[in-house]
Motif scaffolding. Structure first.
Motif, PDB file in Angstrom:
ATOM      1  N   PHE A   8       0.854  -1.371   0.109  1.00 57.30           N
ATOM      2  CA  PHE A   8      -0.221  -0.112  -0.031  1.00 57.30           C
ATOM      3  C   PHE A   8       0.788   1.293   0.030  1.00 57.30           C
ATOM      4  CE2 PHE A   8      -2.895  -3.020   1.603  1.00 57.30           C
ATOM      5  CZ  PHE A   8      -3.955  -2.824   0.810  1.00 57.30           C
ATOM      6  N   HIS A  52      -5.686  -9.015   7.764  1.00 58.96           N
ATOM      7  CA  HIS A  52      -6.357  -7.601   8.169  1.00 58.96           C
ATOM      8  C   HIS A  52      -6.000  -7.486   9.728  1.00 58.96           C
ATOM      9  CE1 HIS A  52      -9.468  -8.139   4.754  1.00 58.96           C
ATOM     10  NE2 HIS A  52      -8.411  -7.573   4.375  1.00 58.96           N
ATOM     11  N   VAL A  73       1.010   4.934   9.089  1.00 60.25           N
ATOM     12  CA  VAL A  73      -0.292   5.218   8.830  1.00 60.25           C
ATOM     13  C   VAL A  73      -0.425   6.830   9.279  1.00 60.25           C
ATOM     14  CG1 VAL A  73      -1.327   2.919   9.015  1.00 60.25           C
ATOM     15  CG2 VAL A  73      -1.532   4.825  10.934  1.00 60.25           C
TER      16      VAL A  73
ATOM     17  N   TYR B  55      -6.732   3.757   1.662  1.00 58.83           N
ATOM     18  CA  TYR B  55      -7.007   2.972   2.842  1.00 58.83           C
ATOM     19  C   TYR B  55      -6.825   1.527   2.498  1.00 58.83           C
ATOM     20  CZ  TYR B  55     -11.701   1.868   1.121  1.00 58.83           C
ATOM     21  OH  TYR B  55     -12.693   1.545   0.351  1.00 58.83           O
ATOM     22  N   TYR B  56      -6.954   0.515   3.366  1.00 57.19           N
ATOM     23  CA  TYR B  56      -6.934  -0.947   3.208  1.00 57.19           C
ATOM     24  C   TYR B  56      -8.262  -1.509   2.955  1.00 57.19           C
ATOM     25  CZ  TYR B  56      -5.014  -5.615   3.852  1.00 57.19           C
ATOM     26  OH  TYR B  56      -4.556  -7.127   3.775  1.00 57.19           O
ATOM     27  N   PRO B  57      -9.157  -1.720   2.276  1.00 55.74           N
ATOM     28  CA  PRO B  57     -10.422  -2.039   1.987  1.00 55.74           C
ATOM     29  C   PRO B  57     -10.585  -3.415   2.954  1.00 55.74           C
ATOM     30  CG  PRO B  57     -10.155  -1.396  -0.004  1.00 55.74           C
ATOM     31  CD  PRO B  57      -8.714  -1.307   0.826  1.00 55.74           C
ATOM     32  N   MET B  59      -9.568  -4.031   6.046  1.00 54.23           N
ATOM     33  CA  MET B  59      -8.707  -4.062   7.282  1.00 54.23           C
ATOM     34  C   MET B  59      -9.120  -2.584   8.105  1.00 54.23           C
ATOM     35  SD  MET B  59      -4.711  -4.176   8.207  1.00 54.23           S
ATOM     36  CE  MET B  59      -4.261  -3.756   9.981  1.00 54.23           C
ATOM     37  N   PRO B 124      -5.359   2.101   9.208  1.00 53.42           N
ATOM     38  CA  PRO B 124      -4.825   2.048   7.737  1.00 53.42           C
ATOM     39  C   PRO B 124      -5.141   3.146   6.912  1.00 53.42           C
ATOM     40  CG  PRO B 124      -5.255  -0.172   8.436  1.00 53.42           C
ATOM     41  CD  PRO B 124      -6.193   0.805   9.248  1.00 53.42           C
TER      42      PRO B 124
END
Lengths: 76, 144
Positions: A8, A52, A73, B55-57, B59, B124
């Motif tokens: 990410f 997750h 983050v 963002y981290y879909p 999580m 996140p």
């Protein structure tokens, strides 16, 4: 055994990849998954999530896991 | 606990009113603490014209649920509302809303602050700013 690896934010740009499926012969560490996924160095500040949930770079990865790597983050 | 990610701008005051209207504990709360985070047009001495919030879909939603639960599990909080933007954001747009309801002010104030601080270090999300002449990733949070 297959593991899905996701990158990410700035890591996605640095690796040039947002997702890759890799095959492993047995359970292995997050660090091993990183080495199989990219030639970049795994900086200790890079955060890790498995399925997750936050984990550390020493955690074990198993068949079917989704492993995500991302920088610190900055939400809110 | 109400957690919501939005790809379009939202009005935090309408969100609070809507949540409050749908609650089944009218009369039970005597305190409502609110934090709204809004995008600035400057950061670290540079003008910022827009921002992309990644963002981290999957999580991100779970982590928001987890951190809200952790903060409020031993607190007499009645309800929590968190709304967070993702995608393209412009100066003046609201980024995040945290609203906490409780019978008395201490629990509402304390939980609202704690949720916001933990959110900034655990949820996140990643900000990429567009400056006048380039883009850059935001690498750290402001001190508060």
């Amino acid at each position: 055994m297959t593991v899905t690896v996701k990158f990410f934010a700035s890591l996605r740009e640095q690796t040039g990849c947002d997702r890759v499926d890799i095959t492993i012969e047995q359970s292995c560490s997050v660090k091993a998954i990183w080495k199989m996924s990219t030639s970049l160095t795994l900086d200790p500040h890079i955060l890790v999530a498995i399925n997750h949930a936050y984990r550390d770079q020493e955690s074990d990865v198993c068949d079917g896991d989704e492993v995500a790597f991302f920088p610190p983050v900055t939400g809110g | 606990m109400i957690i919501s990610l939005r790809t379009k701008s939202f009005n935090p005051w309408n969100e609070i009113q809507n949540a409050q209207t749908s609650m089944d504990f009218a009369g039970a709360f005597g305190a409502t603490a609110v934090f709204v985070g809004t995008m600035r047009d400057f950061n670290e001495g540079d003008q910022v014209t827009e921002m992309d919030l990644e963002y981290y879909p999957g999580m991100t939603e779970k982590e928001l649920q987890r951190l809200c639960f952790e903060v409020t599990q031993d607190s007499p909080v009645l309800e929590v509302l968190v709304v967070h933007r993702v995608g393209k954001i412009y100066p003046g747009d609201d980024i995040v809303l945290v609203c906490v309801w409780s019978a008395h002010r201490a629990a509402a104030f304390d939980s609202c602050r704690s949720i916001m601080e933990i959110l900034k270090h655990r949820a996140p999300f990643w900000k990429k700013e567009r400056l006048i002449d380039r883009h850059r990733w935001v690498e750290k949070n402001t001190s508060g």
